[in-house]
Design an enzyme around this catalytic site. Structure first.
Site, short mmCIF file in Angstrom:
data_model
loop_
_atom_site.label_atom_id
_atom_site.label_comp_id
_atom_site.label_asym_id
_atom_site.label_seq_id
_atom_site.Cartn_x
_atom_site.Cartn_y
_atom_site.Cartn_z
N HIS A 33 0.86 -1.18 0.00
CA HIS A 33 0.00 0.00 0.00
C HIS A 33 0.89 1.23 0.00
O HIS A 33 1.69 1.44 0.91
CB HIS A 33 -0.89 -0.02 1.24
CG HIS A 33 -1.80 1.17 1.34
ND1 HIS A 33 -2.76 1.45 0.40
CD2 HIS A 33 -1.87 2.17 2.27
CE1 HIS A 33 -3.40 2.56 0.75
NE2 HIS A 33 -2.87 3.01 1.88
N LYS A 63 -0.51 10.66 1.33
CA LYS A 63 0.38 10.14 0.27
C LYS A 63 -0.05 10.61 -1.11
O LYS A 63 0.77 11.09 -1.90
CB LYS A 63 0.40 8.60 0.32
CG LYS A 63 0.86 8.00 1.63
CD LYS A 63 0.94 6.49 1.57
CE LYS A 63 -0.41 5.83 1.40
NZ LYS A 63 -1.30 6.01 2.55
N ASP A 91 -1.93 4.06 -4.53
CA ASP A 91 -2.68 3.13 -3.67
C ASP A 91 -2.07 1.73 -3.61
O ASP A 91 -1.75 1.26 -2.53
CB ASP A 91 -4.15 3.04 -4.10
CG ASP A 91 -5.01 2.39 -3.03
OD1 ASP A 91 -4.84 2.77 -1.85
OD2 ASP A 91 -5.79 1.50 -3.35
N ARG A 135 18.04 13.90 12.97
CA ARG A 135 18.18 15.26 12.46
C ARG A 135 19.45 15.46 11.65
O ARG A 135 19.62 16.49 11.01
CB ARG A 135 18.14 16.26 13.62
CG ARG A 135 16.82 16.22 14.37
CD ARG A 135 16.77 17.20 15.51
NE ARG A 135 16.83 18.58 15.06
CZ ARG A 135 16.72 19.62 15.88
NH1 ARG A 135 16.55 19.43 17.17
NH2 ARG A 135 16.80 20.84 15.40
#
Length: 313
Positions: A139, A160, A178, A244
């Site tokens: 997915h 998305k 999808d 980070r």
């Protein structure tokens, strides 16, 4: 087990039938390897991979033609008694009448191609490797961004498809929305494609189905794409420590192949499209040998070393 119909191979490779009277419907090829039956022509049938597609080139053909009628009868009968899916003659070579007769008797389809043997073998093996590769469905959304294949994954409704739409508006190309079909075509390569049903469509909550190819043109879509980078979208969590610097790569695995993965926290106001573009360019830069995080780390180390030298003085 994956298979490809012989009729599809005939269509793809533009093969000319030598035995059009034989029915090829229902014949399947189940492995990407091919076989050149040179040893079998000389009478050695041990370890004969009969279920592979058989290719006869100029060498095998000239040897066949040099055999006596008695030897041809013996070799042809034995060779064609095996469950061979089909035999392809390269360089437009044509088998003799006895070979054709035996092939029809044993229901082995014969085909001809104009291509040289090596070129035909390379093309058919490459194509079959893709068609018969191990395949899973995940997915997500697959987009080509600056030539890098970005697989965007995350929970349903995380954004998305909206990120993909913004990337398409910026000139990048959609592969699938999808459902992404992932095939492992080699130890180093994962290829993503769209299921035929959802190809070129995007689902946007509140709007419905959007046809990207019709709205943005053929330059906005792509049939297949290597998967180079995975972007995992997740809701922002203040208790989670996010990377980070990016000194160490994180990976996710599909079909036994590791792919670089970035976990991107989602908050209102974050521009996902520019984040995806930056991730793609940064990944490309790393492949070319430049790592910004390593460069920063080196600068800090040099600065600390310089300070220590000054203190010692």
């Amino acid at each position: 087990m994956a298979s490809v119909s012989l009729s599809k191979i005939v269509e793809k490779m533009k093969l000319e039938p030598i035995t059009p009277e034989l029915e090829i419907k229902g014949v399947k090829i189940k492995q990407p390897d091919i076989n050149r039956p040179a040893l079998q022509m000389s009478g050695y049938f041990e370890h004969f991979e009969a279920t592979r597609l058989q290719v006869i080139g100029f060498v095998e053909y000239t040897y066949m033609m040099s055999l006596s009628d008695e030897k041809k009868e013996e070799i042809y009968s034995e060779l064609l008694s095996y469950p061979i899916p089909c035999i392809v003659f390269c360089r437009e070579l044509q088998p003799d009448e006895l070979f054709k007769q035996k092939a029809i008797e044993h229901n082995v389809p014969l085909f001809s191609t104009k291509k040289p043997t090596s070129a035909f073998m390379a093309e058919i093996i490459r194509w079959l490797n893709v068609k018969l590769a191990p395949c899973i469905s995940v997915h997500g959304v697959l987009v080509d961004v600056y030539g890098e294949g970005l697989l965007i994954v995350g929970e349903s409704g995380i954004g998305k498809s909206e990120a993909a739409l913004e990337l398409i508006k910026r000139g990048h190309r959609l592969v699938t929305d999808d459902v992404v079909e992932i095939r492992k075509v080699s130890d180093d390569t994962l290829i993503g494609t769209a299921p035929d049903i959802t190809k070129h469509f995007i689902e946007l909550r509140g709007i419905g189905i959007v046809d990207v190819k019709t709205l943005f043109g053929v330059s906005s879509v792509k049939e297949t794409q290597n998967i180079d980078l995975v972007i995992k979208l997740a809701d922002w969590n203040k208790d989670v420590e996010y990377d980070r610097l990016g000194l160490e790569e994180e990976y996710t695995e599909y079909l036994g192949k590791k792919v670089v993965c970035h976990n991107i926290p989602i908050r209102p106001g974050r521009n996902l499209a520019i984040i995806c573009e930056s991730a793609a360019v940064n990944h490309r830069q790393k492949k070319m040998g430049y790592n910004a995080a390593q460069e920063l780390y080196q600068r800090v180390q040099n600065s600390l070393a310089k300070k220590r030298e000054e203190e010692d003085e």
